[in-house]
Write a protein that holds these residues in place. Structure first.
Motif, PDB file in Angstrom:
ATOM      1  N   TYR B 101      -3.839  31.280  27.697  1.00  0.00           N
ATOM      2  CA  TYR B 101      -2.534  31.158  28.340  1.00  0.00           C
ATOM      3  C   TYR B 101      -2.653  31.285  29.861  1.00  0.00           C
ATOM      4  N   VAL B 102      -3.843  31.639  30.327  1.00  0.00           N
ATOM      5  CA  VAL B 102      -4.081  31.779  31.762  1.00  0.00           C
ATOM      6  C   VAL B 102      -4.572  30.432  32.311  1.00  0.00           C
ATOM      7  N   PRO B 103      -3.992  29.954  33.420  1.00  0.00           N
ATOM      8  CA  PRO B 103      -4.442  28.665  33.988  1.00  0.00           C
ATOM      9  C   PRO B 103      -5.947  28.665  34.267  1.00  0.00           C
ATOM     10  N   GLY B 104      -6.609  27.601  33.855  1.00  0.00           N
ATOM     11  CA  GLY B 104      -8.052  27.506  34.076  1.00  0.00           C
ATOM     12  C   GLY B 104      -8.878  27.966  32.891  1.00  0.00           C
ATOM     13  N   VAL B 105      -8.234  28.606  31.922  1.00  0.00           N
ATOM     14  CA  VAL B 105      -8.950  29.070  30.725  1.00  0.00           C
ATOM     15  C   VAL B 105      -8.583  28.145  29.571  1.00  0.00           C
ATOM     16  N   ASP B 106      -9.571  27.524  28.957  1.00  0.00           N
ATOM     17  CA  ASP B 106      -9.297  26.595  27.868  1.00  0.00           C
ATOM     18  C   ASP B 106      -9.271  27.267  26.507  1.00  0.00           C
ATOM     19  N   PHE B 107     -10.061  28.330  26.342  1.00  0.00           N
ATOM     20  CA  PHE B 107     -10.171  28.920  25.008  1.00  0.00           C
ATOM     21  C   PHE B 107     -10.082  30.442  25.056  1.00  0.00           C
ATOM     22  N   SER B 108      -9.303  30.987  24.141  1.00  0.00           N
ATOM     23  CA  SER B 108      -9.261  32.433  23.961  1.00  0.00           C
ATOM     24  C   SER B 108     -10.409  32.841  23.055  1.00  0.00           C
ATOM     25  N   THR B 109     -11.083  33.887  23.440  1.00  0.00           N
ATOM     26  CA  THR B 109     -12.118  34.455  22.575  1.00  0.00           C
ATOM     27  C   THR B 109     -11.956  35.974  22.596  1.00  0.00           C
ATOM     28  N   GLY B 110     -12.839  36.649  21.927  1.00  0.00           N
ATOM     29  CA  GLY B 110     -12.739  38.101  21.843  1.00  0.00           C
ATOM     30  C   GLY B 110     -13.494  38.576  20.617  1.00  0.00           C
ATOM     31  N   SER B 111     -13.334  37.817  19.546  1.00  0.00           N
ATOM     32  CA  SER B 111     -14.216  38.015  18.404  1.00  0.00           C
ATOM     33  C   SER B 111     -15.468  37.192  18.708  1.00  0.00           C
ATOM     34  N   LEU B 112     -16.623  37.791  18.516  1.00  0.00           N
ATOM     35  CA  LEU B 112     -17.864  37.147  18.961  1.00  0.00           C
ATOM     36  C   LEU B 112     -18.313  36.045  18.009  1.00  0.00           C
ATOM     37  N   GLY B 113     -19.042  35.097  18.568  1.00  0.00           N
ATOM     38  CA  GLY B 113     -19.602  34.020  17.751  1.00  0.00           C
ATOM     39  C   GLY B 113     -18.674  32.838  17.563  1.00  0.00           C
ATOM     40  N   HIS B 114     -17.608  32.759  18.351  1.00  0.00           N
ATOM     41  CA  HIS B 114     -16.673  31.641  18.216  1.00  0.00           C
ATOM     42  C   HIS B 114     -16.914  30.522  19.233  1.00  0.00           C
ATOM     43  N   GLY B 115     -17.450  30.872  20.390  1.00  0.00           N
ATOM     44  CA  GLY B 115     -17.500  29.908  21.495  1.00  0.00           C
ATOM     45  C   GLY B 115     -18.416  28.728  21.263  1.00  0.00           C
ATOM     46  N   LEU B 116     -19.576  28.959  20.694  1.00  0.00           N
ATOM     47  CA  LEU B 116     -20.547  27.858  20.585  1.00  0.00           C
ATOM     48  C   LEU B 116     -20.129  26.784  19.572  1.00  0.00           C
ATOM     49  N   PRO B 117     -19.605  27.162  18.395  1.00  0.00           N
ATOM     50  CA  PRO B 117     -19.082  26.114  17.512  1.00  0.00           C
ATOM     51  C   PRO B 117     -17.977  25.290  18.173  1.00  0.00           C
ATOM     52  N   ILE B 118     -17.066  25.956  18.873  1.00  0.00           N
ATOM     53  CA  ILE B 118     -16.010  25.213  19.574  1.00  0.00           C
ATOM     54  C   ILE B 118     -16.649  24.260  20.586  1.00  0.00           C
ATOM     55  N   ALA B 119     -17.632  24.776  21.323  1.00  0.00           N
ATOM     56  CA  ALA B 119     -18.307  23.962  22.331  1.00  0.00           C
ATOM     57  C   ALA B 119     -18.970  22.738  21.700  1.00  0.00           C
ATOM     58  N   CYS B 120     -19.542  22.902  20.520  1.00  0.00           N
ATOM     59  CA  CYS B 120     -20.149  21.762  19.812  1.00  0.00           C
ATOM     60  C   CYS B 120     -19.091  20.704  19.506  1.00  0.00           C
ATOM     61  N   GLY B 121     -17.916  21.165  19.080  1.00  0.00           N
ATOM     62  CA  GLY B 121     -16.829  20.226  18.775  1.00  0.00           C
ATOM     63  C   GLY B 121     -16.404  19.459  20.014  1.00  0.00           C
ATOM     64  N   VAL B 122     -16.230  20.183  21.120  1.00  0.00           N
ATOM     65  CA  VAL B 122     -15.835  19.519  22.372  1.00  0.00           C
ATOM     66  C   VAL B 122     -16.922  18.534  22.793  1.00  0.00           C
ATOM     67  N   ALA B 123     -18.174  18.962  22.731  1.00  0.00           N
ATOM     68  CA  ALA B 123     -19.286  18.105  23.164  1.00  0.00           C
ATOM     69  C   ALA B 123     -19.361  16.838  22.316  1.00  0.00           C
ATOM     70  N   LEU B 124     -19.179  16.996  21.010  1.00  0.00           N
ATOM     71  CA  LEU B 124     -19.239  15.824  20.127  1.00  0.00           C
ATOM     72  C   LEU B 124     -18.081  14.866  20.415  1.00  0.00           C
ATOM     73  N   ALA B 125     -16.867  15.434  20.554  1.00  0.00           N
ATOM     74  CA  ALA B 125     -15.698  14.585  20.816  1.00  0.00           C
ATOM     75  C   ALA B 125     -15.850  13.881  22.157  1.00  0.00           C
ATOM     76  N   LYS B 126     -16.355  14.584  23.166  1.00  0.00           N
ATOM     77  CA  LYS B 126     -16.521  13.983  24.498  1.00  0.00           C
ATOM     78  C   LYS B 126     -17.596  12.913  24.488  1.00  0.00           C
ATOM     79  N   ARG B 127     -18.673  13.171  23.762  1.00  0.00           N
ATOM     80  CA  ARG B 127     -19.726  12.169  23.693  1.00  0.00           C
ATOM     81  C   ARG B 127     -19.220  10.912  22.986  1.00  0.00           C
ATOM     82  N   THR B 128     -18.492  11.115  21.895  1.00  0.00           N
ATOM     83  CA  THR B 128     -17.950   9.975  21.152  1.00  0.00           C
ATOM     84  C   THR B 128     -16.993   9.164  22.011  1.00  0.00           C
ATOM     85  N   ALA B 129     -16.231   9.868  22.858  1.00  0.00           N
ATOM     86  CA  ALA B 129     -15.272   9.179  23.741  1.00  0.00           C
ATOM     87  C   ALA B 129     -15.955   8.645  25.009  1.00  0.00           C
ATOM     88  N   ARG B 130     -17.261   8.789  25.097  1.00  0.00           N
ATOM     89  CA  ARG B 130     -18.035   8.383  26.282  1.00  0.00           C
ATOM     90  C   ARG B 130     -17.467   8.990  27.557  1.00  0.00           C
TER      91      ARG B 130
END
Lengths: 316, 267
Positions: B101-130
């Protein structure tokens, strides 16, 4: 349902470039048609549900509508916190699809029985919960869910379920579908077991002279309160019917409405799985009989001995 | 320039944890240099248009180090610096763990081990969209105990997501002890290499090393990059450095002043 789901989703995905389908290595002989139609937006992530759910959030973040697919409890409980934090908290339009709800995989054993998913998914803030009863509902609800911009859970059965509704039935997300009209008693059922409710109602009309209304409550959340209250007003009793634990699912959801909002006297019973450990295996029909009991007997009991569920109004 | 920014991030971190009587000072201080270099020179982000489509994504998977990210975002004018004074206060935006909810922050985290799977999803979607957008995920070392990260590491390596950058804040201290005692990650770089990642190791407080590494991404085309940043928990405040205590403790007024003076005296 499974067959209709993938057929409809593939059709939608060809038209709508936001739709993705991700699986955690399940869906052999089901998902191939999607992969063939839109290979860029299909991904088998391997047997890794936490990554599956987290990735779906990341893909949704980029403006897409990802469907994640697996069976029984794998796409829900195995990655529950990813669903809660990464999907629900961020409000992403991810769709979680579980096939083999209830006792669909009955002979595979307890690990493959999906009998707590309604309770778990219903408790998540902002989650829509849908369980179609037949291919007609599946098609309509998948299509209508495209307009929901927050997470949606779909519990599907397996392949080859009989039709409950005529093909041209008007199915509306969030509104109970009337399967059978009736004035004595109301069955409110969800998912593949609606067909059983319909059959029992037909049998009882002939053999017991009891005229039962049957509602398919395909949208468990948000629940169609009006249909529940109408049933309470117009019939003597309500039996909720679900292939699910009696805790937290449809029975609980209907009970909440009756307790808080109902001004009519109405008998009420939950038909579902008792809260006790079991090791029984068998096909879906066998497990329903052994673990859920006899729906007709339960219904006859309620007609003979009405149980007054609510008289005192909390709000008064 | 980045040195000055890192110093300001550290001062803001101390101010926030002191005012809010909050924890995780050590965890935040340890990533101040990484964030300074990323936000000053590397990330394609825009404070005036924080949601533009092709921006790089930065995911702070170690969401408990929120003060560091809030501090750099305030310094880079994503939101007013006064907000930092309200960290963890009732009805304010800046929560203890990082919030989208803070400008400049895309993802809330706090429970550990969530960021990298999300990052994989973003990376895959971005690569697919060139899309040219890149994804940076910053993880703690202790966080690497979580199995979800290893699921994501397998995926990213297998699919060669070279728009994905994993940065590990390897400060060697996790929540309840030293990493080597609790659950050893070594040989860490070899593990990541075995998962088909290009691995870079550097001093996570050396701005030149960080700059050189970040400026040459992906380190190898067709492979995700993992940067193992060797860091010191509590870096910059000598009495906080390398001490588990400062994962939890909030400084007293005296300690707060002492820490600020020490930071001021640094070049």
């Amino acid at each position: 349902m499974r067959t209709m789901f993938i057929k409809e989703l593939t059709k939608l995905a060809i038209e709508d470039p936001r739709i993705w389908l991700l699986t955690a290595d399940l869906g052999y002989s089901v998902l191939e048609q999607f992969e063939e139609a839109v290979p860029d937006r299909y991904m088998n992530v391997g047997v890794a549900e936490q990554n599956l759910a987290g990735m779906a959030a990341g893909i949704a973040h980029c403006g897409n509508i990802p469907f994640i697919y697996s069976i029984a409890n794998f796409p829900t409980m195995r990655c529950l916190e990813q669903i809660r934090n990464d999907m629900c908290y961020h409000g992403y339009p991810v769709r979680i699809v579980s096939v083999g709800g209830g006792f669909s995989y009955g002979s595979q054993g307890y690990t493959h029985h999906g009998v707590e998913d309604f309770a778990v998914m219903r408790s998540l803030l902002g989650m829509t919960v849908i369980a179609p009863c037949d291919p007609v509902e599946t098609k309509a609800l998948i299509e209508q869910s495209m307009h929901v911009d927050t997470p949606v859970y779909f519990r599907l059965g397996k392949a080859g379920e009989p039709l409950v509704h005529p093909e041209d039935a008007q199915i509306q997300l969030g509104r109970a579908a009337v399967v059978r009209n009736g004035t004595d008693l109301t069955f409110i059922a969800i998912g593949a077991i609606v067909k059983h409710a319909q059959d029992v109602a037909e049998y009882m009309a002939v053999h017991d002279g009891i005229n039962i209304r049957v509602l398919s409550m395909h949208t468990l959340k948000p629940l169609d309160k009006e249909a529940v209250l109408k049933a309470a007003k117009e019939t003597q009793g309500i039996v909720t019917i679900e292939e699910h634990s009696i805790t937290g699912g449809l029975g609980s959801a209907v009970a909440e409405v009756l307790a808080e909002d109902c001004e009519d006297k109405v008998s009420f019973q939950r038909y579902g799985l008792a809260d006790q450990k079991y090791s029984l295996i068998g096909d879906q029909k066998f497990l329903r009989e052994c673990l859920l009991g006899d729906l007709r007997q339960k219904s006859l009991k309620i007609m003979k001995n009405p149980i007054v569920f609510t008289e005192v109004k909390i709000n008064e | 320039m980045t040195t000055e920014l890192a110093k300001n991030i550290r001062k803001n971190i101390l101010n926030m944890v002191y005012r809010a009587k909050a924890s995780h000072a050590g965890s935040s201080l340890s990533i101040a240099d990484i964030l300074a270099v990323l936000y000053e020179n590397i990330l394609n982000v825009d404070a005036k248009n924080p949601d533009f489509k092709e921006r790089d994504r930065f995911i702070l998977s170690k969401g408990h180090a929120a003060t560091a990210l809030y501090a750099v975002l305030a310094e880079k004018e994503f939101f007013p610096k006064e907000w930092l004074d309200k960290y963890c206060e009732n009805d304010q935006l800046l929560s203890g763990h990082i919030s989208h909810y803070v400008p400049g922050v895309d993802f809330s985290t706090g429970s550990l081990g969530h960021g990298l799977p999300i990052a994989c999803g973003v990376a895959l979607a971005k690569r697919t969209a060139r899309s040219p957008a890149r994804v940076f995920a910053l993880l703690s070392d202790g966080e690497c105990d979580e199995g979800s990260n290893w699921e994501a590491m397998l995926f990213a390596g297998h699919h060669g997501l070279d728009n994905l950058v994993l940065i590990i804040d390897y400060n060697k201290i996790q929540s309840f002890g030293r990493v080597e005692d609790v659950l050893d990650l070594e040989p860490f770089a070899d593990k990541l290499r075995a998962f088909k990642w290009n691995v870079q190791e550097l001093d996570g407080h050396n701005h030149e090393a960080l700059q050189n590494c970040f400026a040459n991404l992906p380190a190898k085309s067709g492979m995700p990059t993992a940067i193992i940043a060797h860091t010191v928990k509590g870096q910059g405040v000598s009495f906080m450095e390398n001490k588990l205590l400062w994962h939890y403790k909030s400084p007293t007024e005296e300690q707060f002043q002492e820490a600020l003076e020490e930071l001021e005296a640094q070049p």
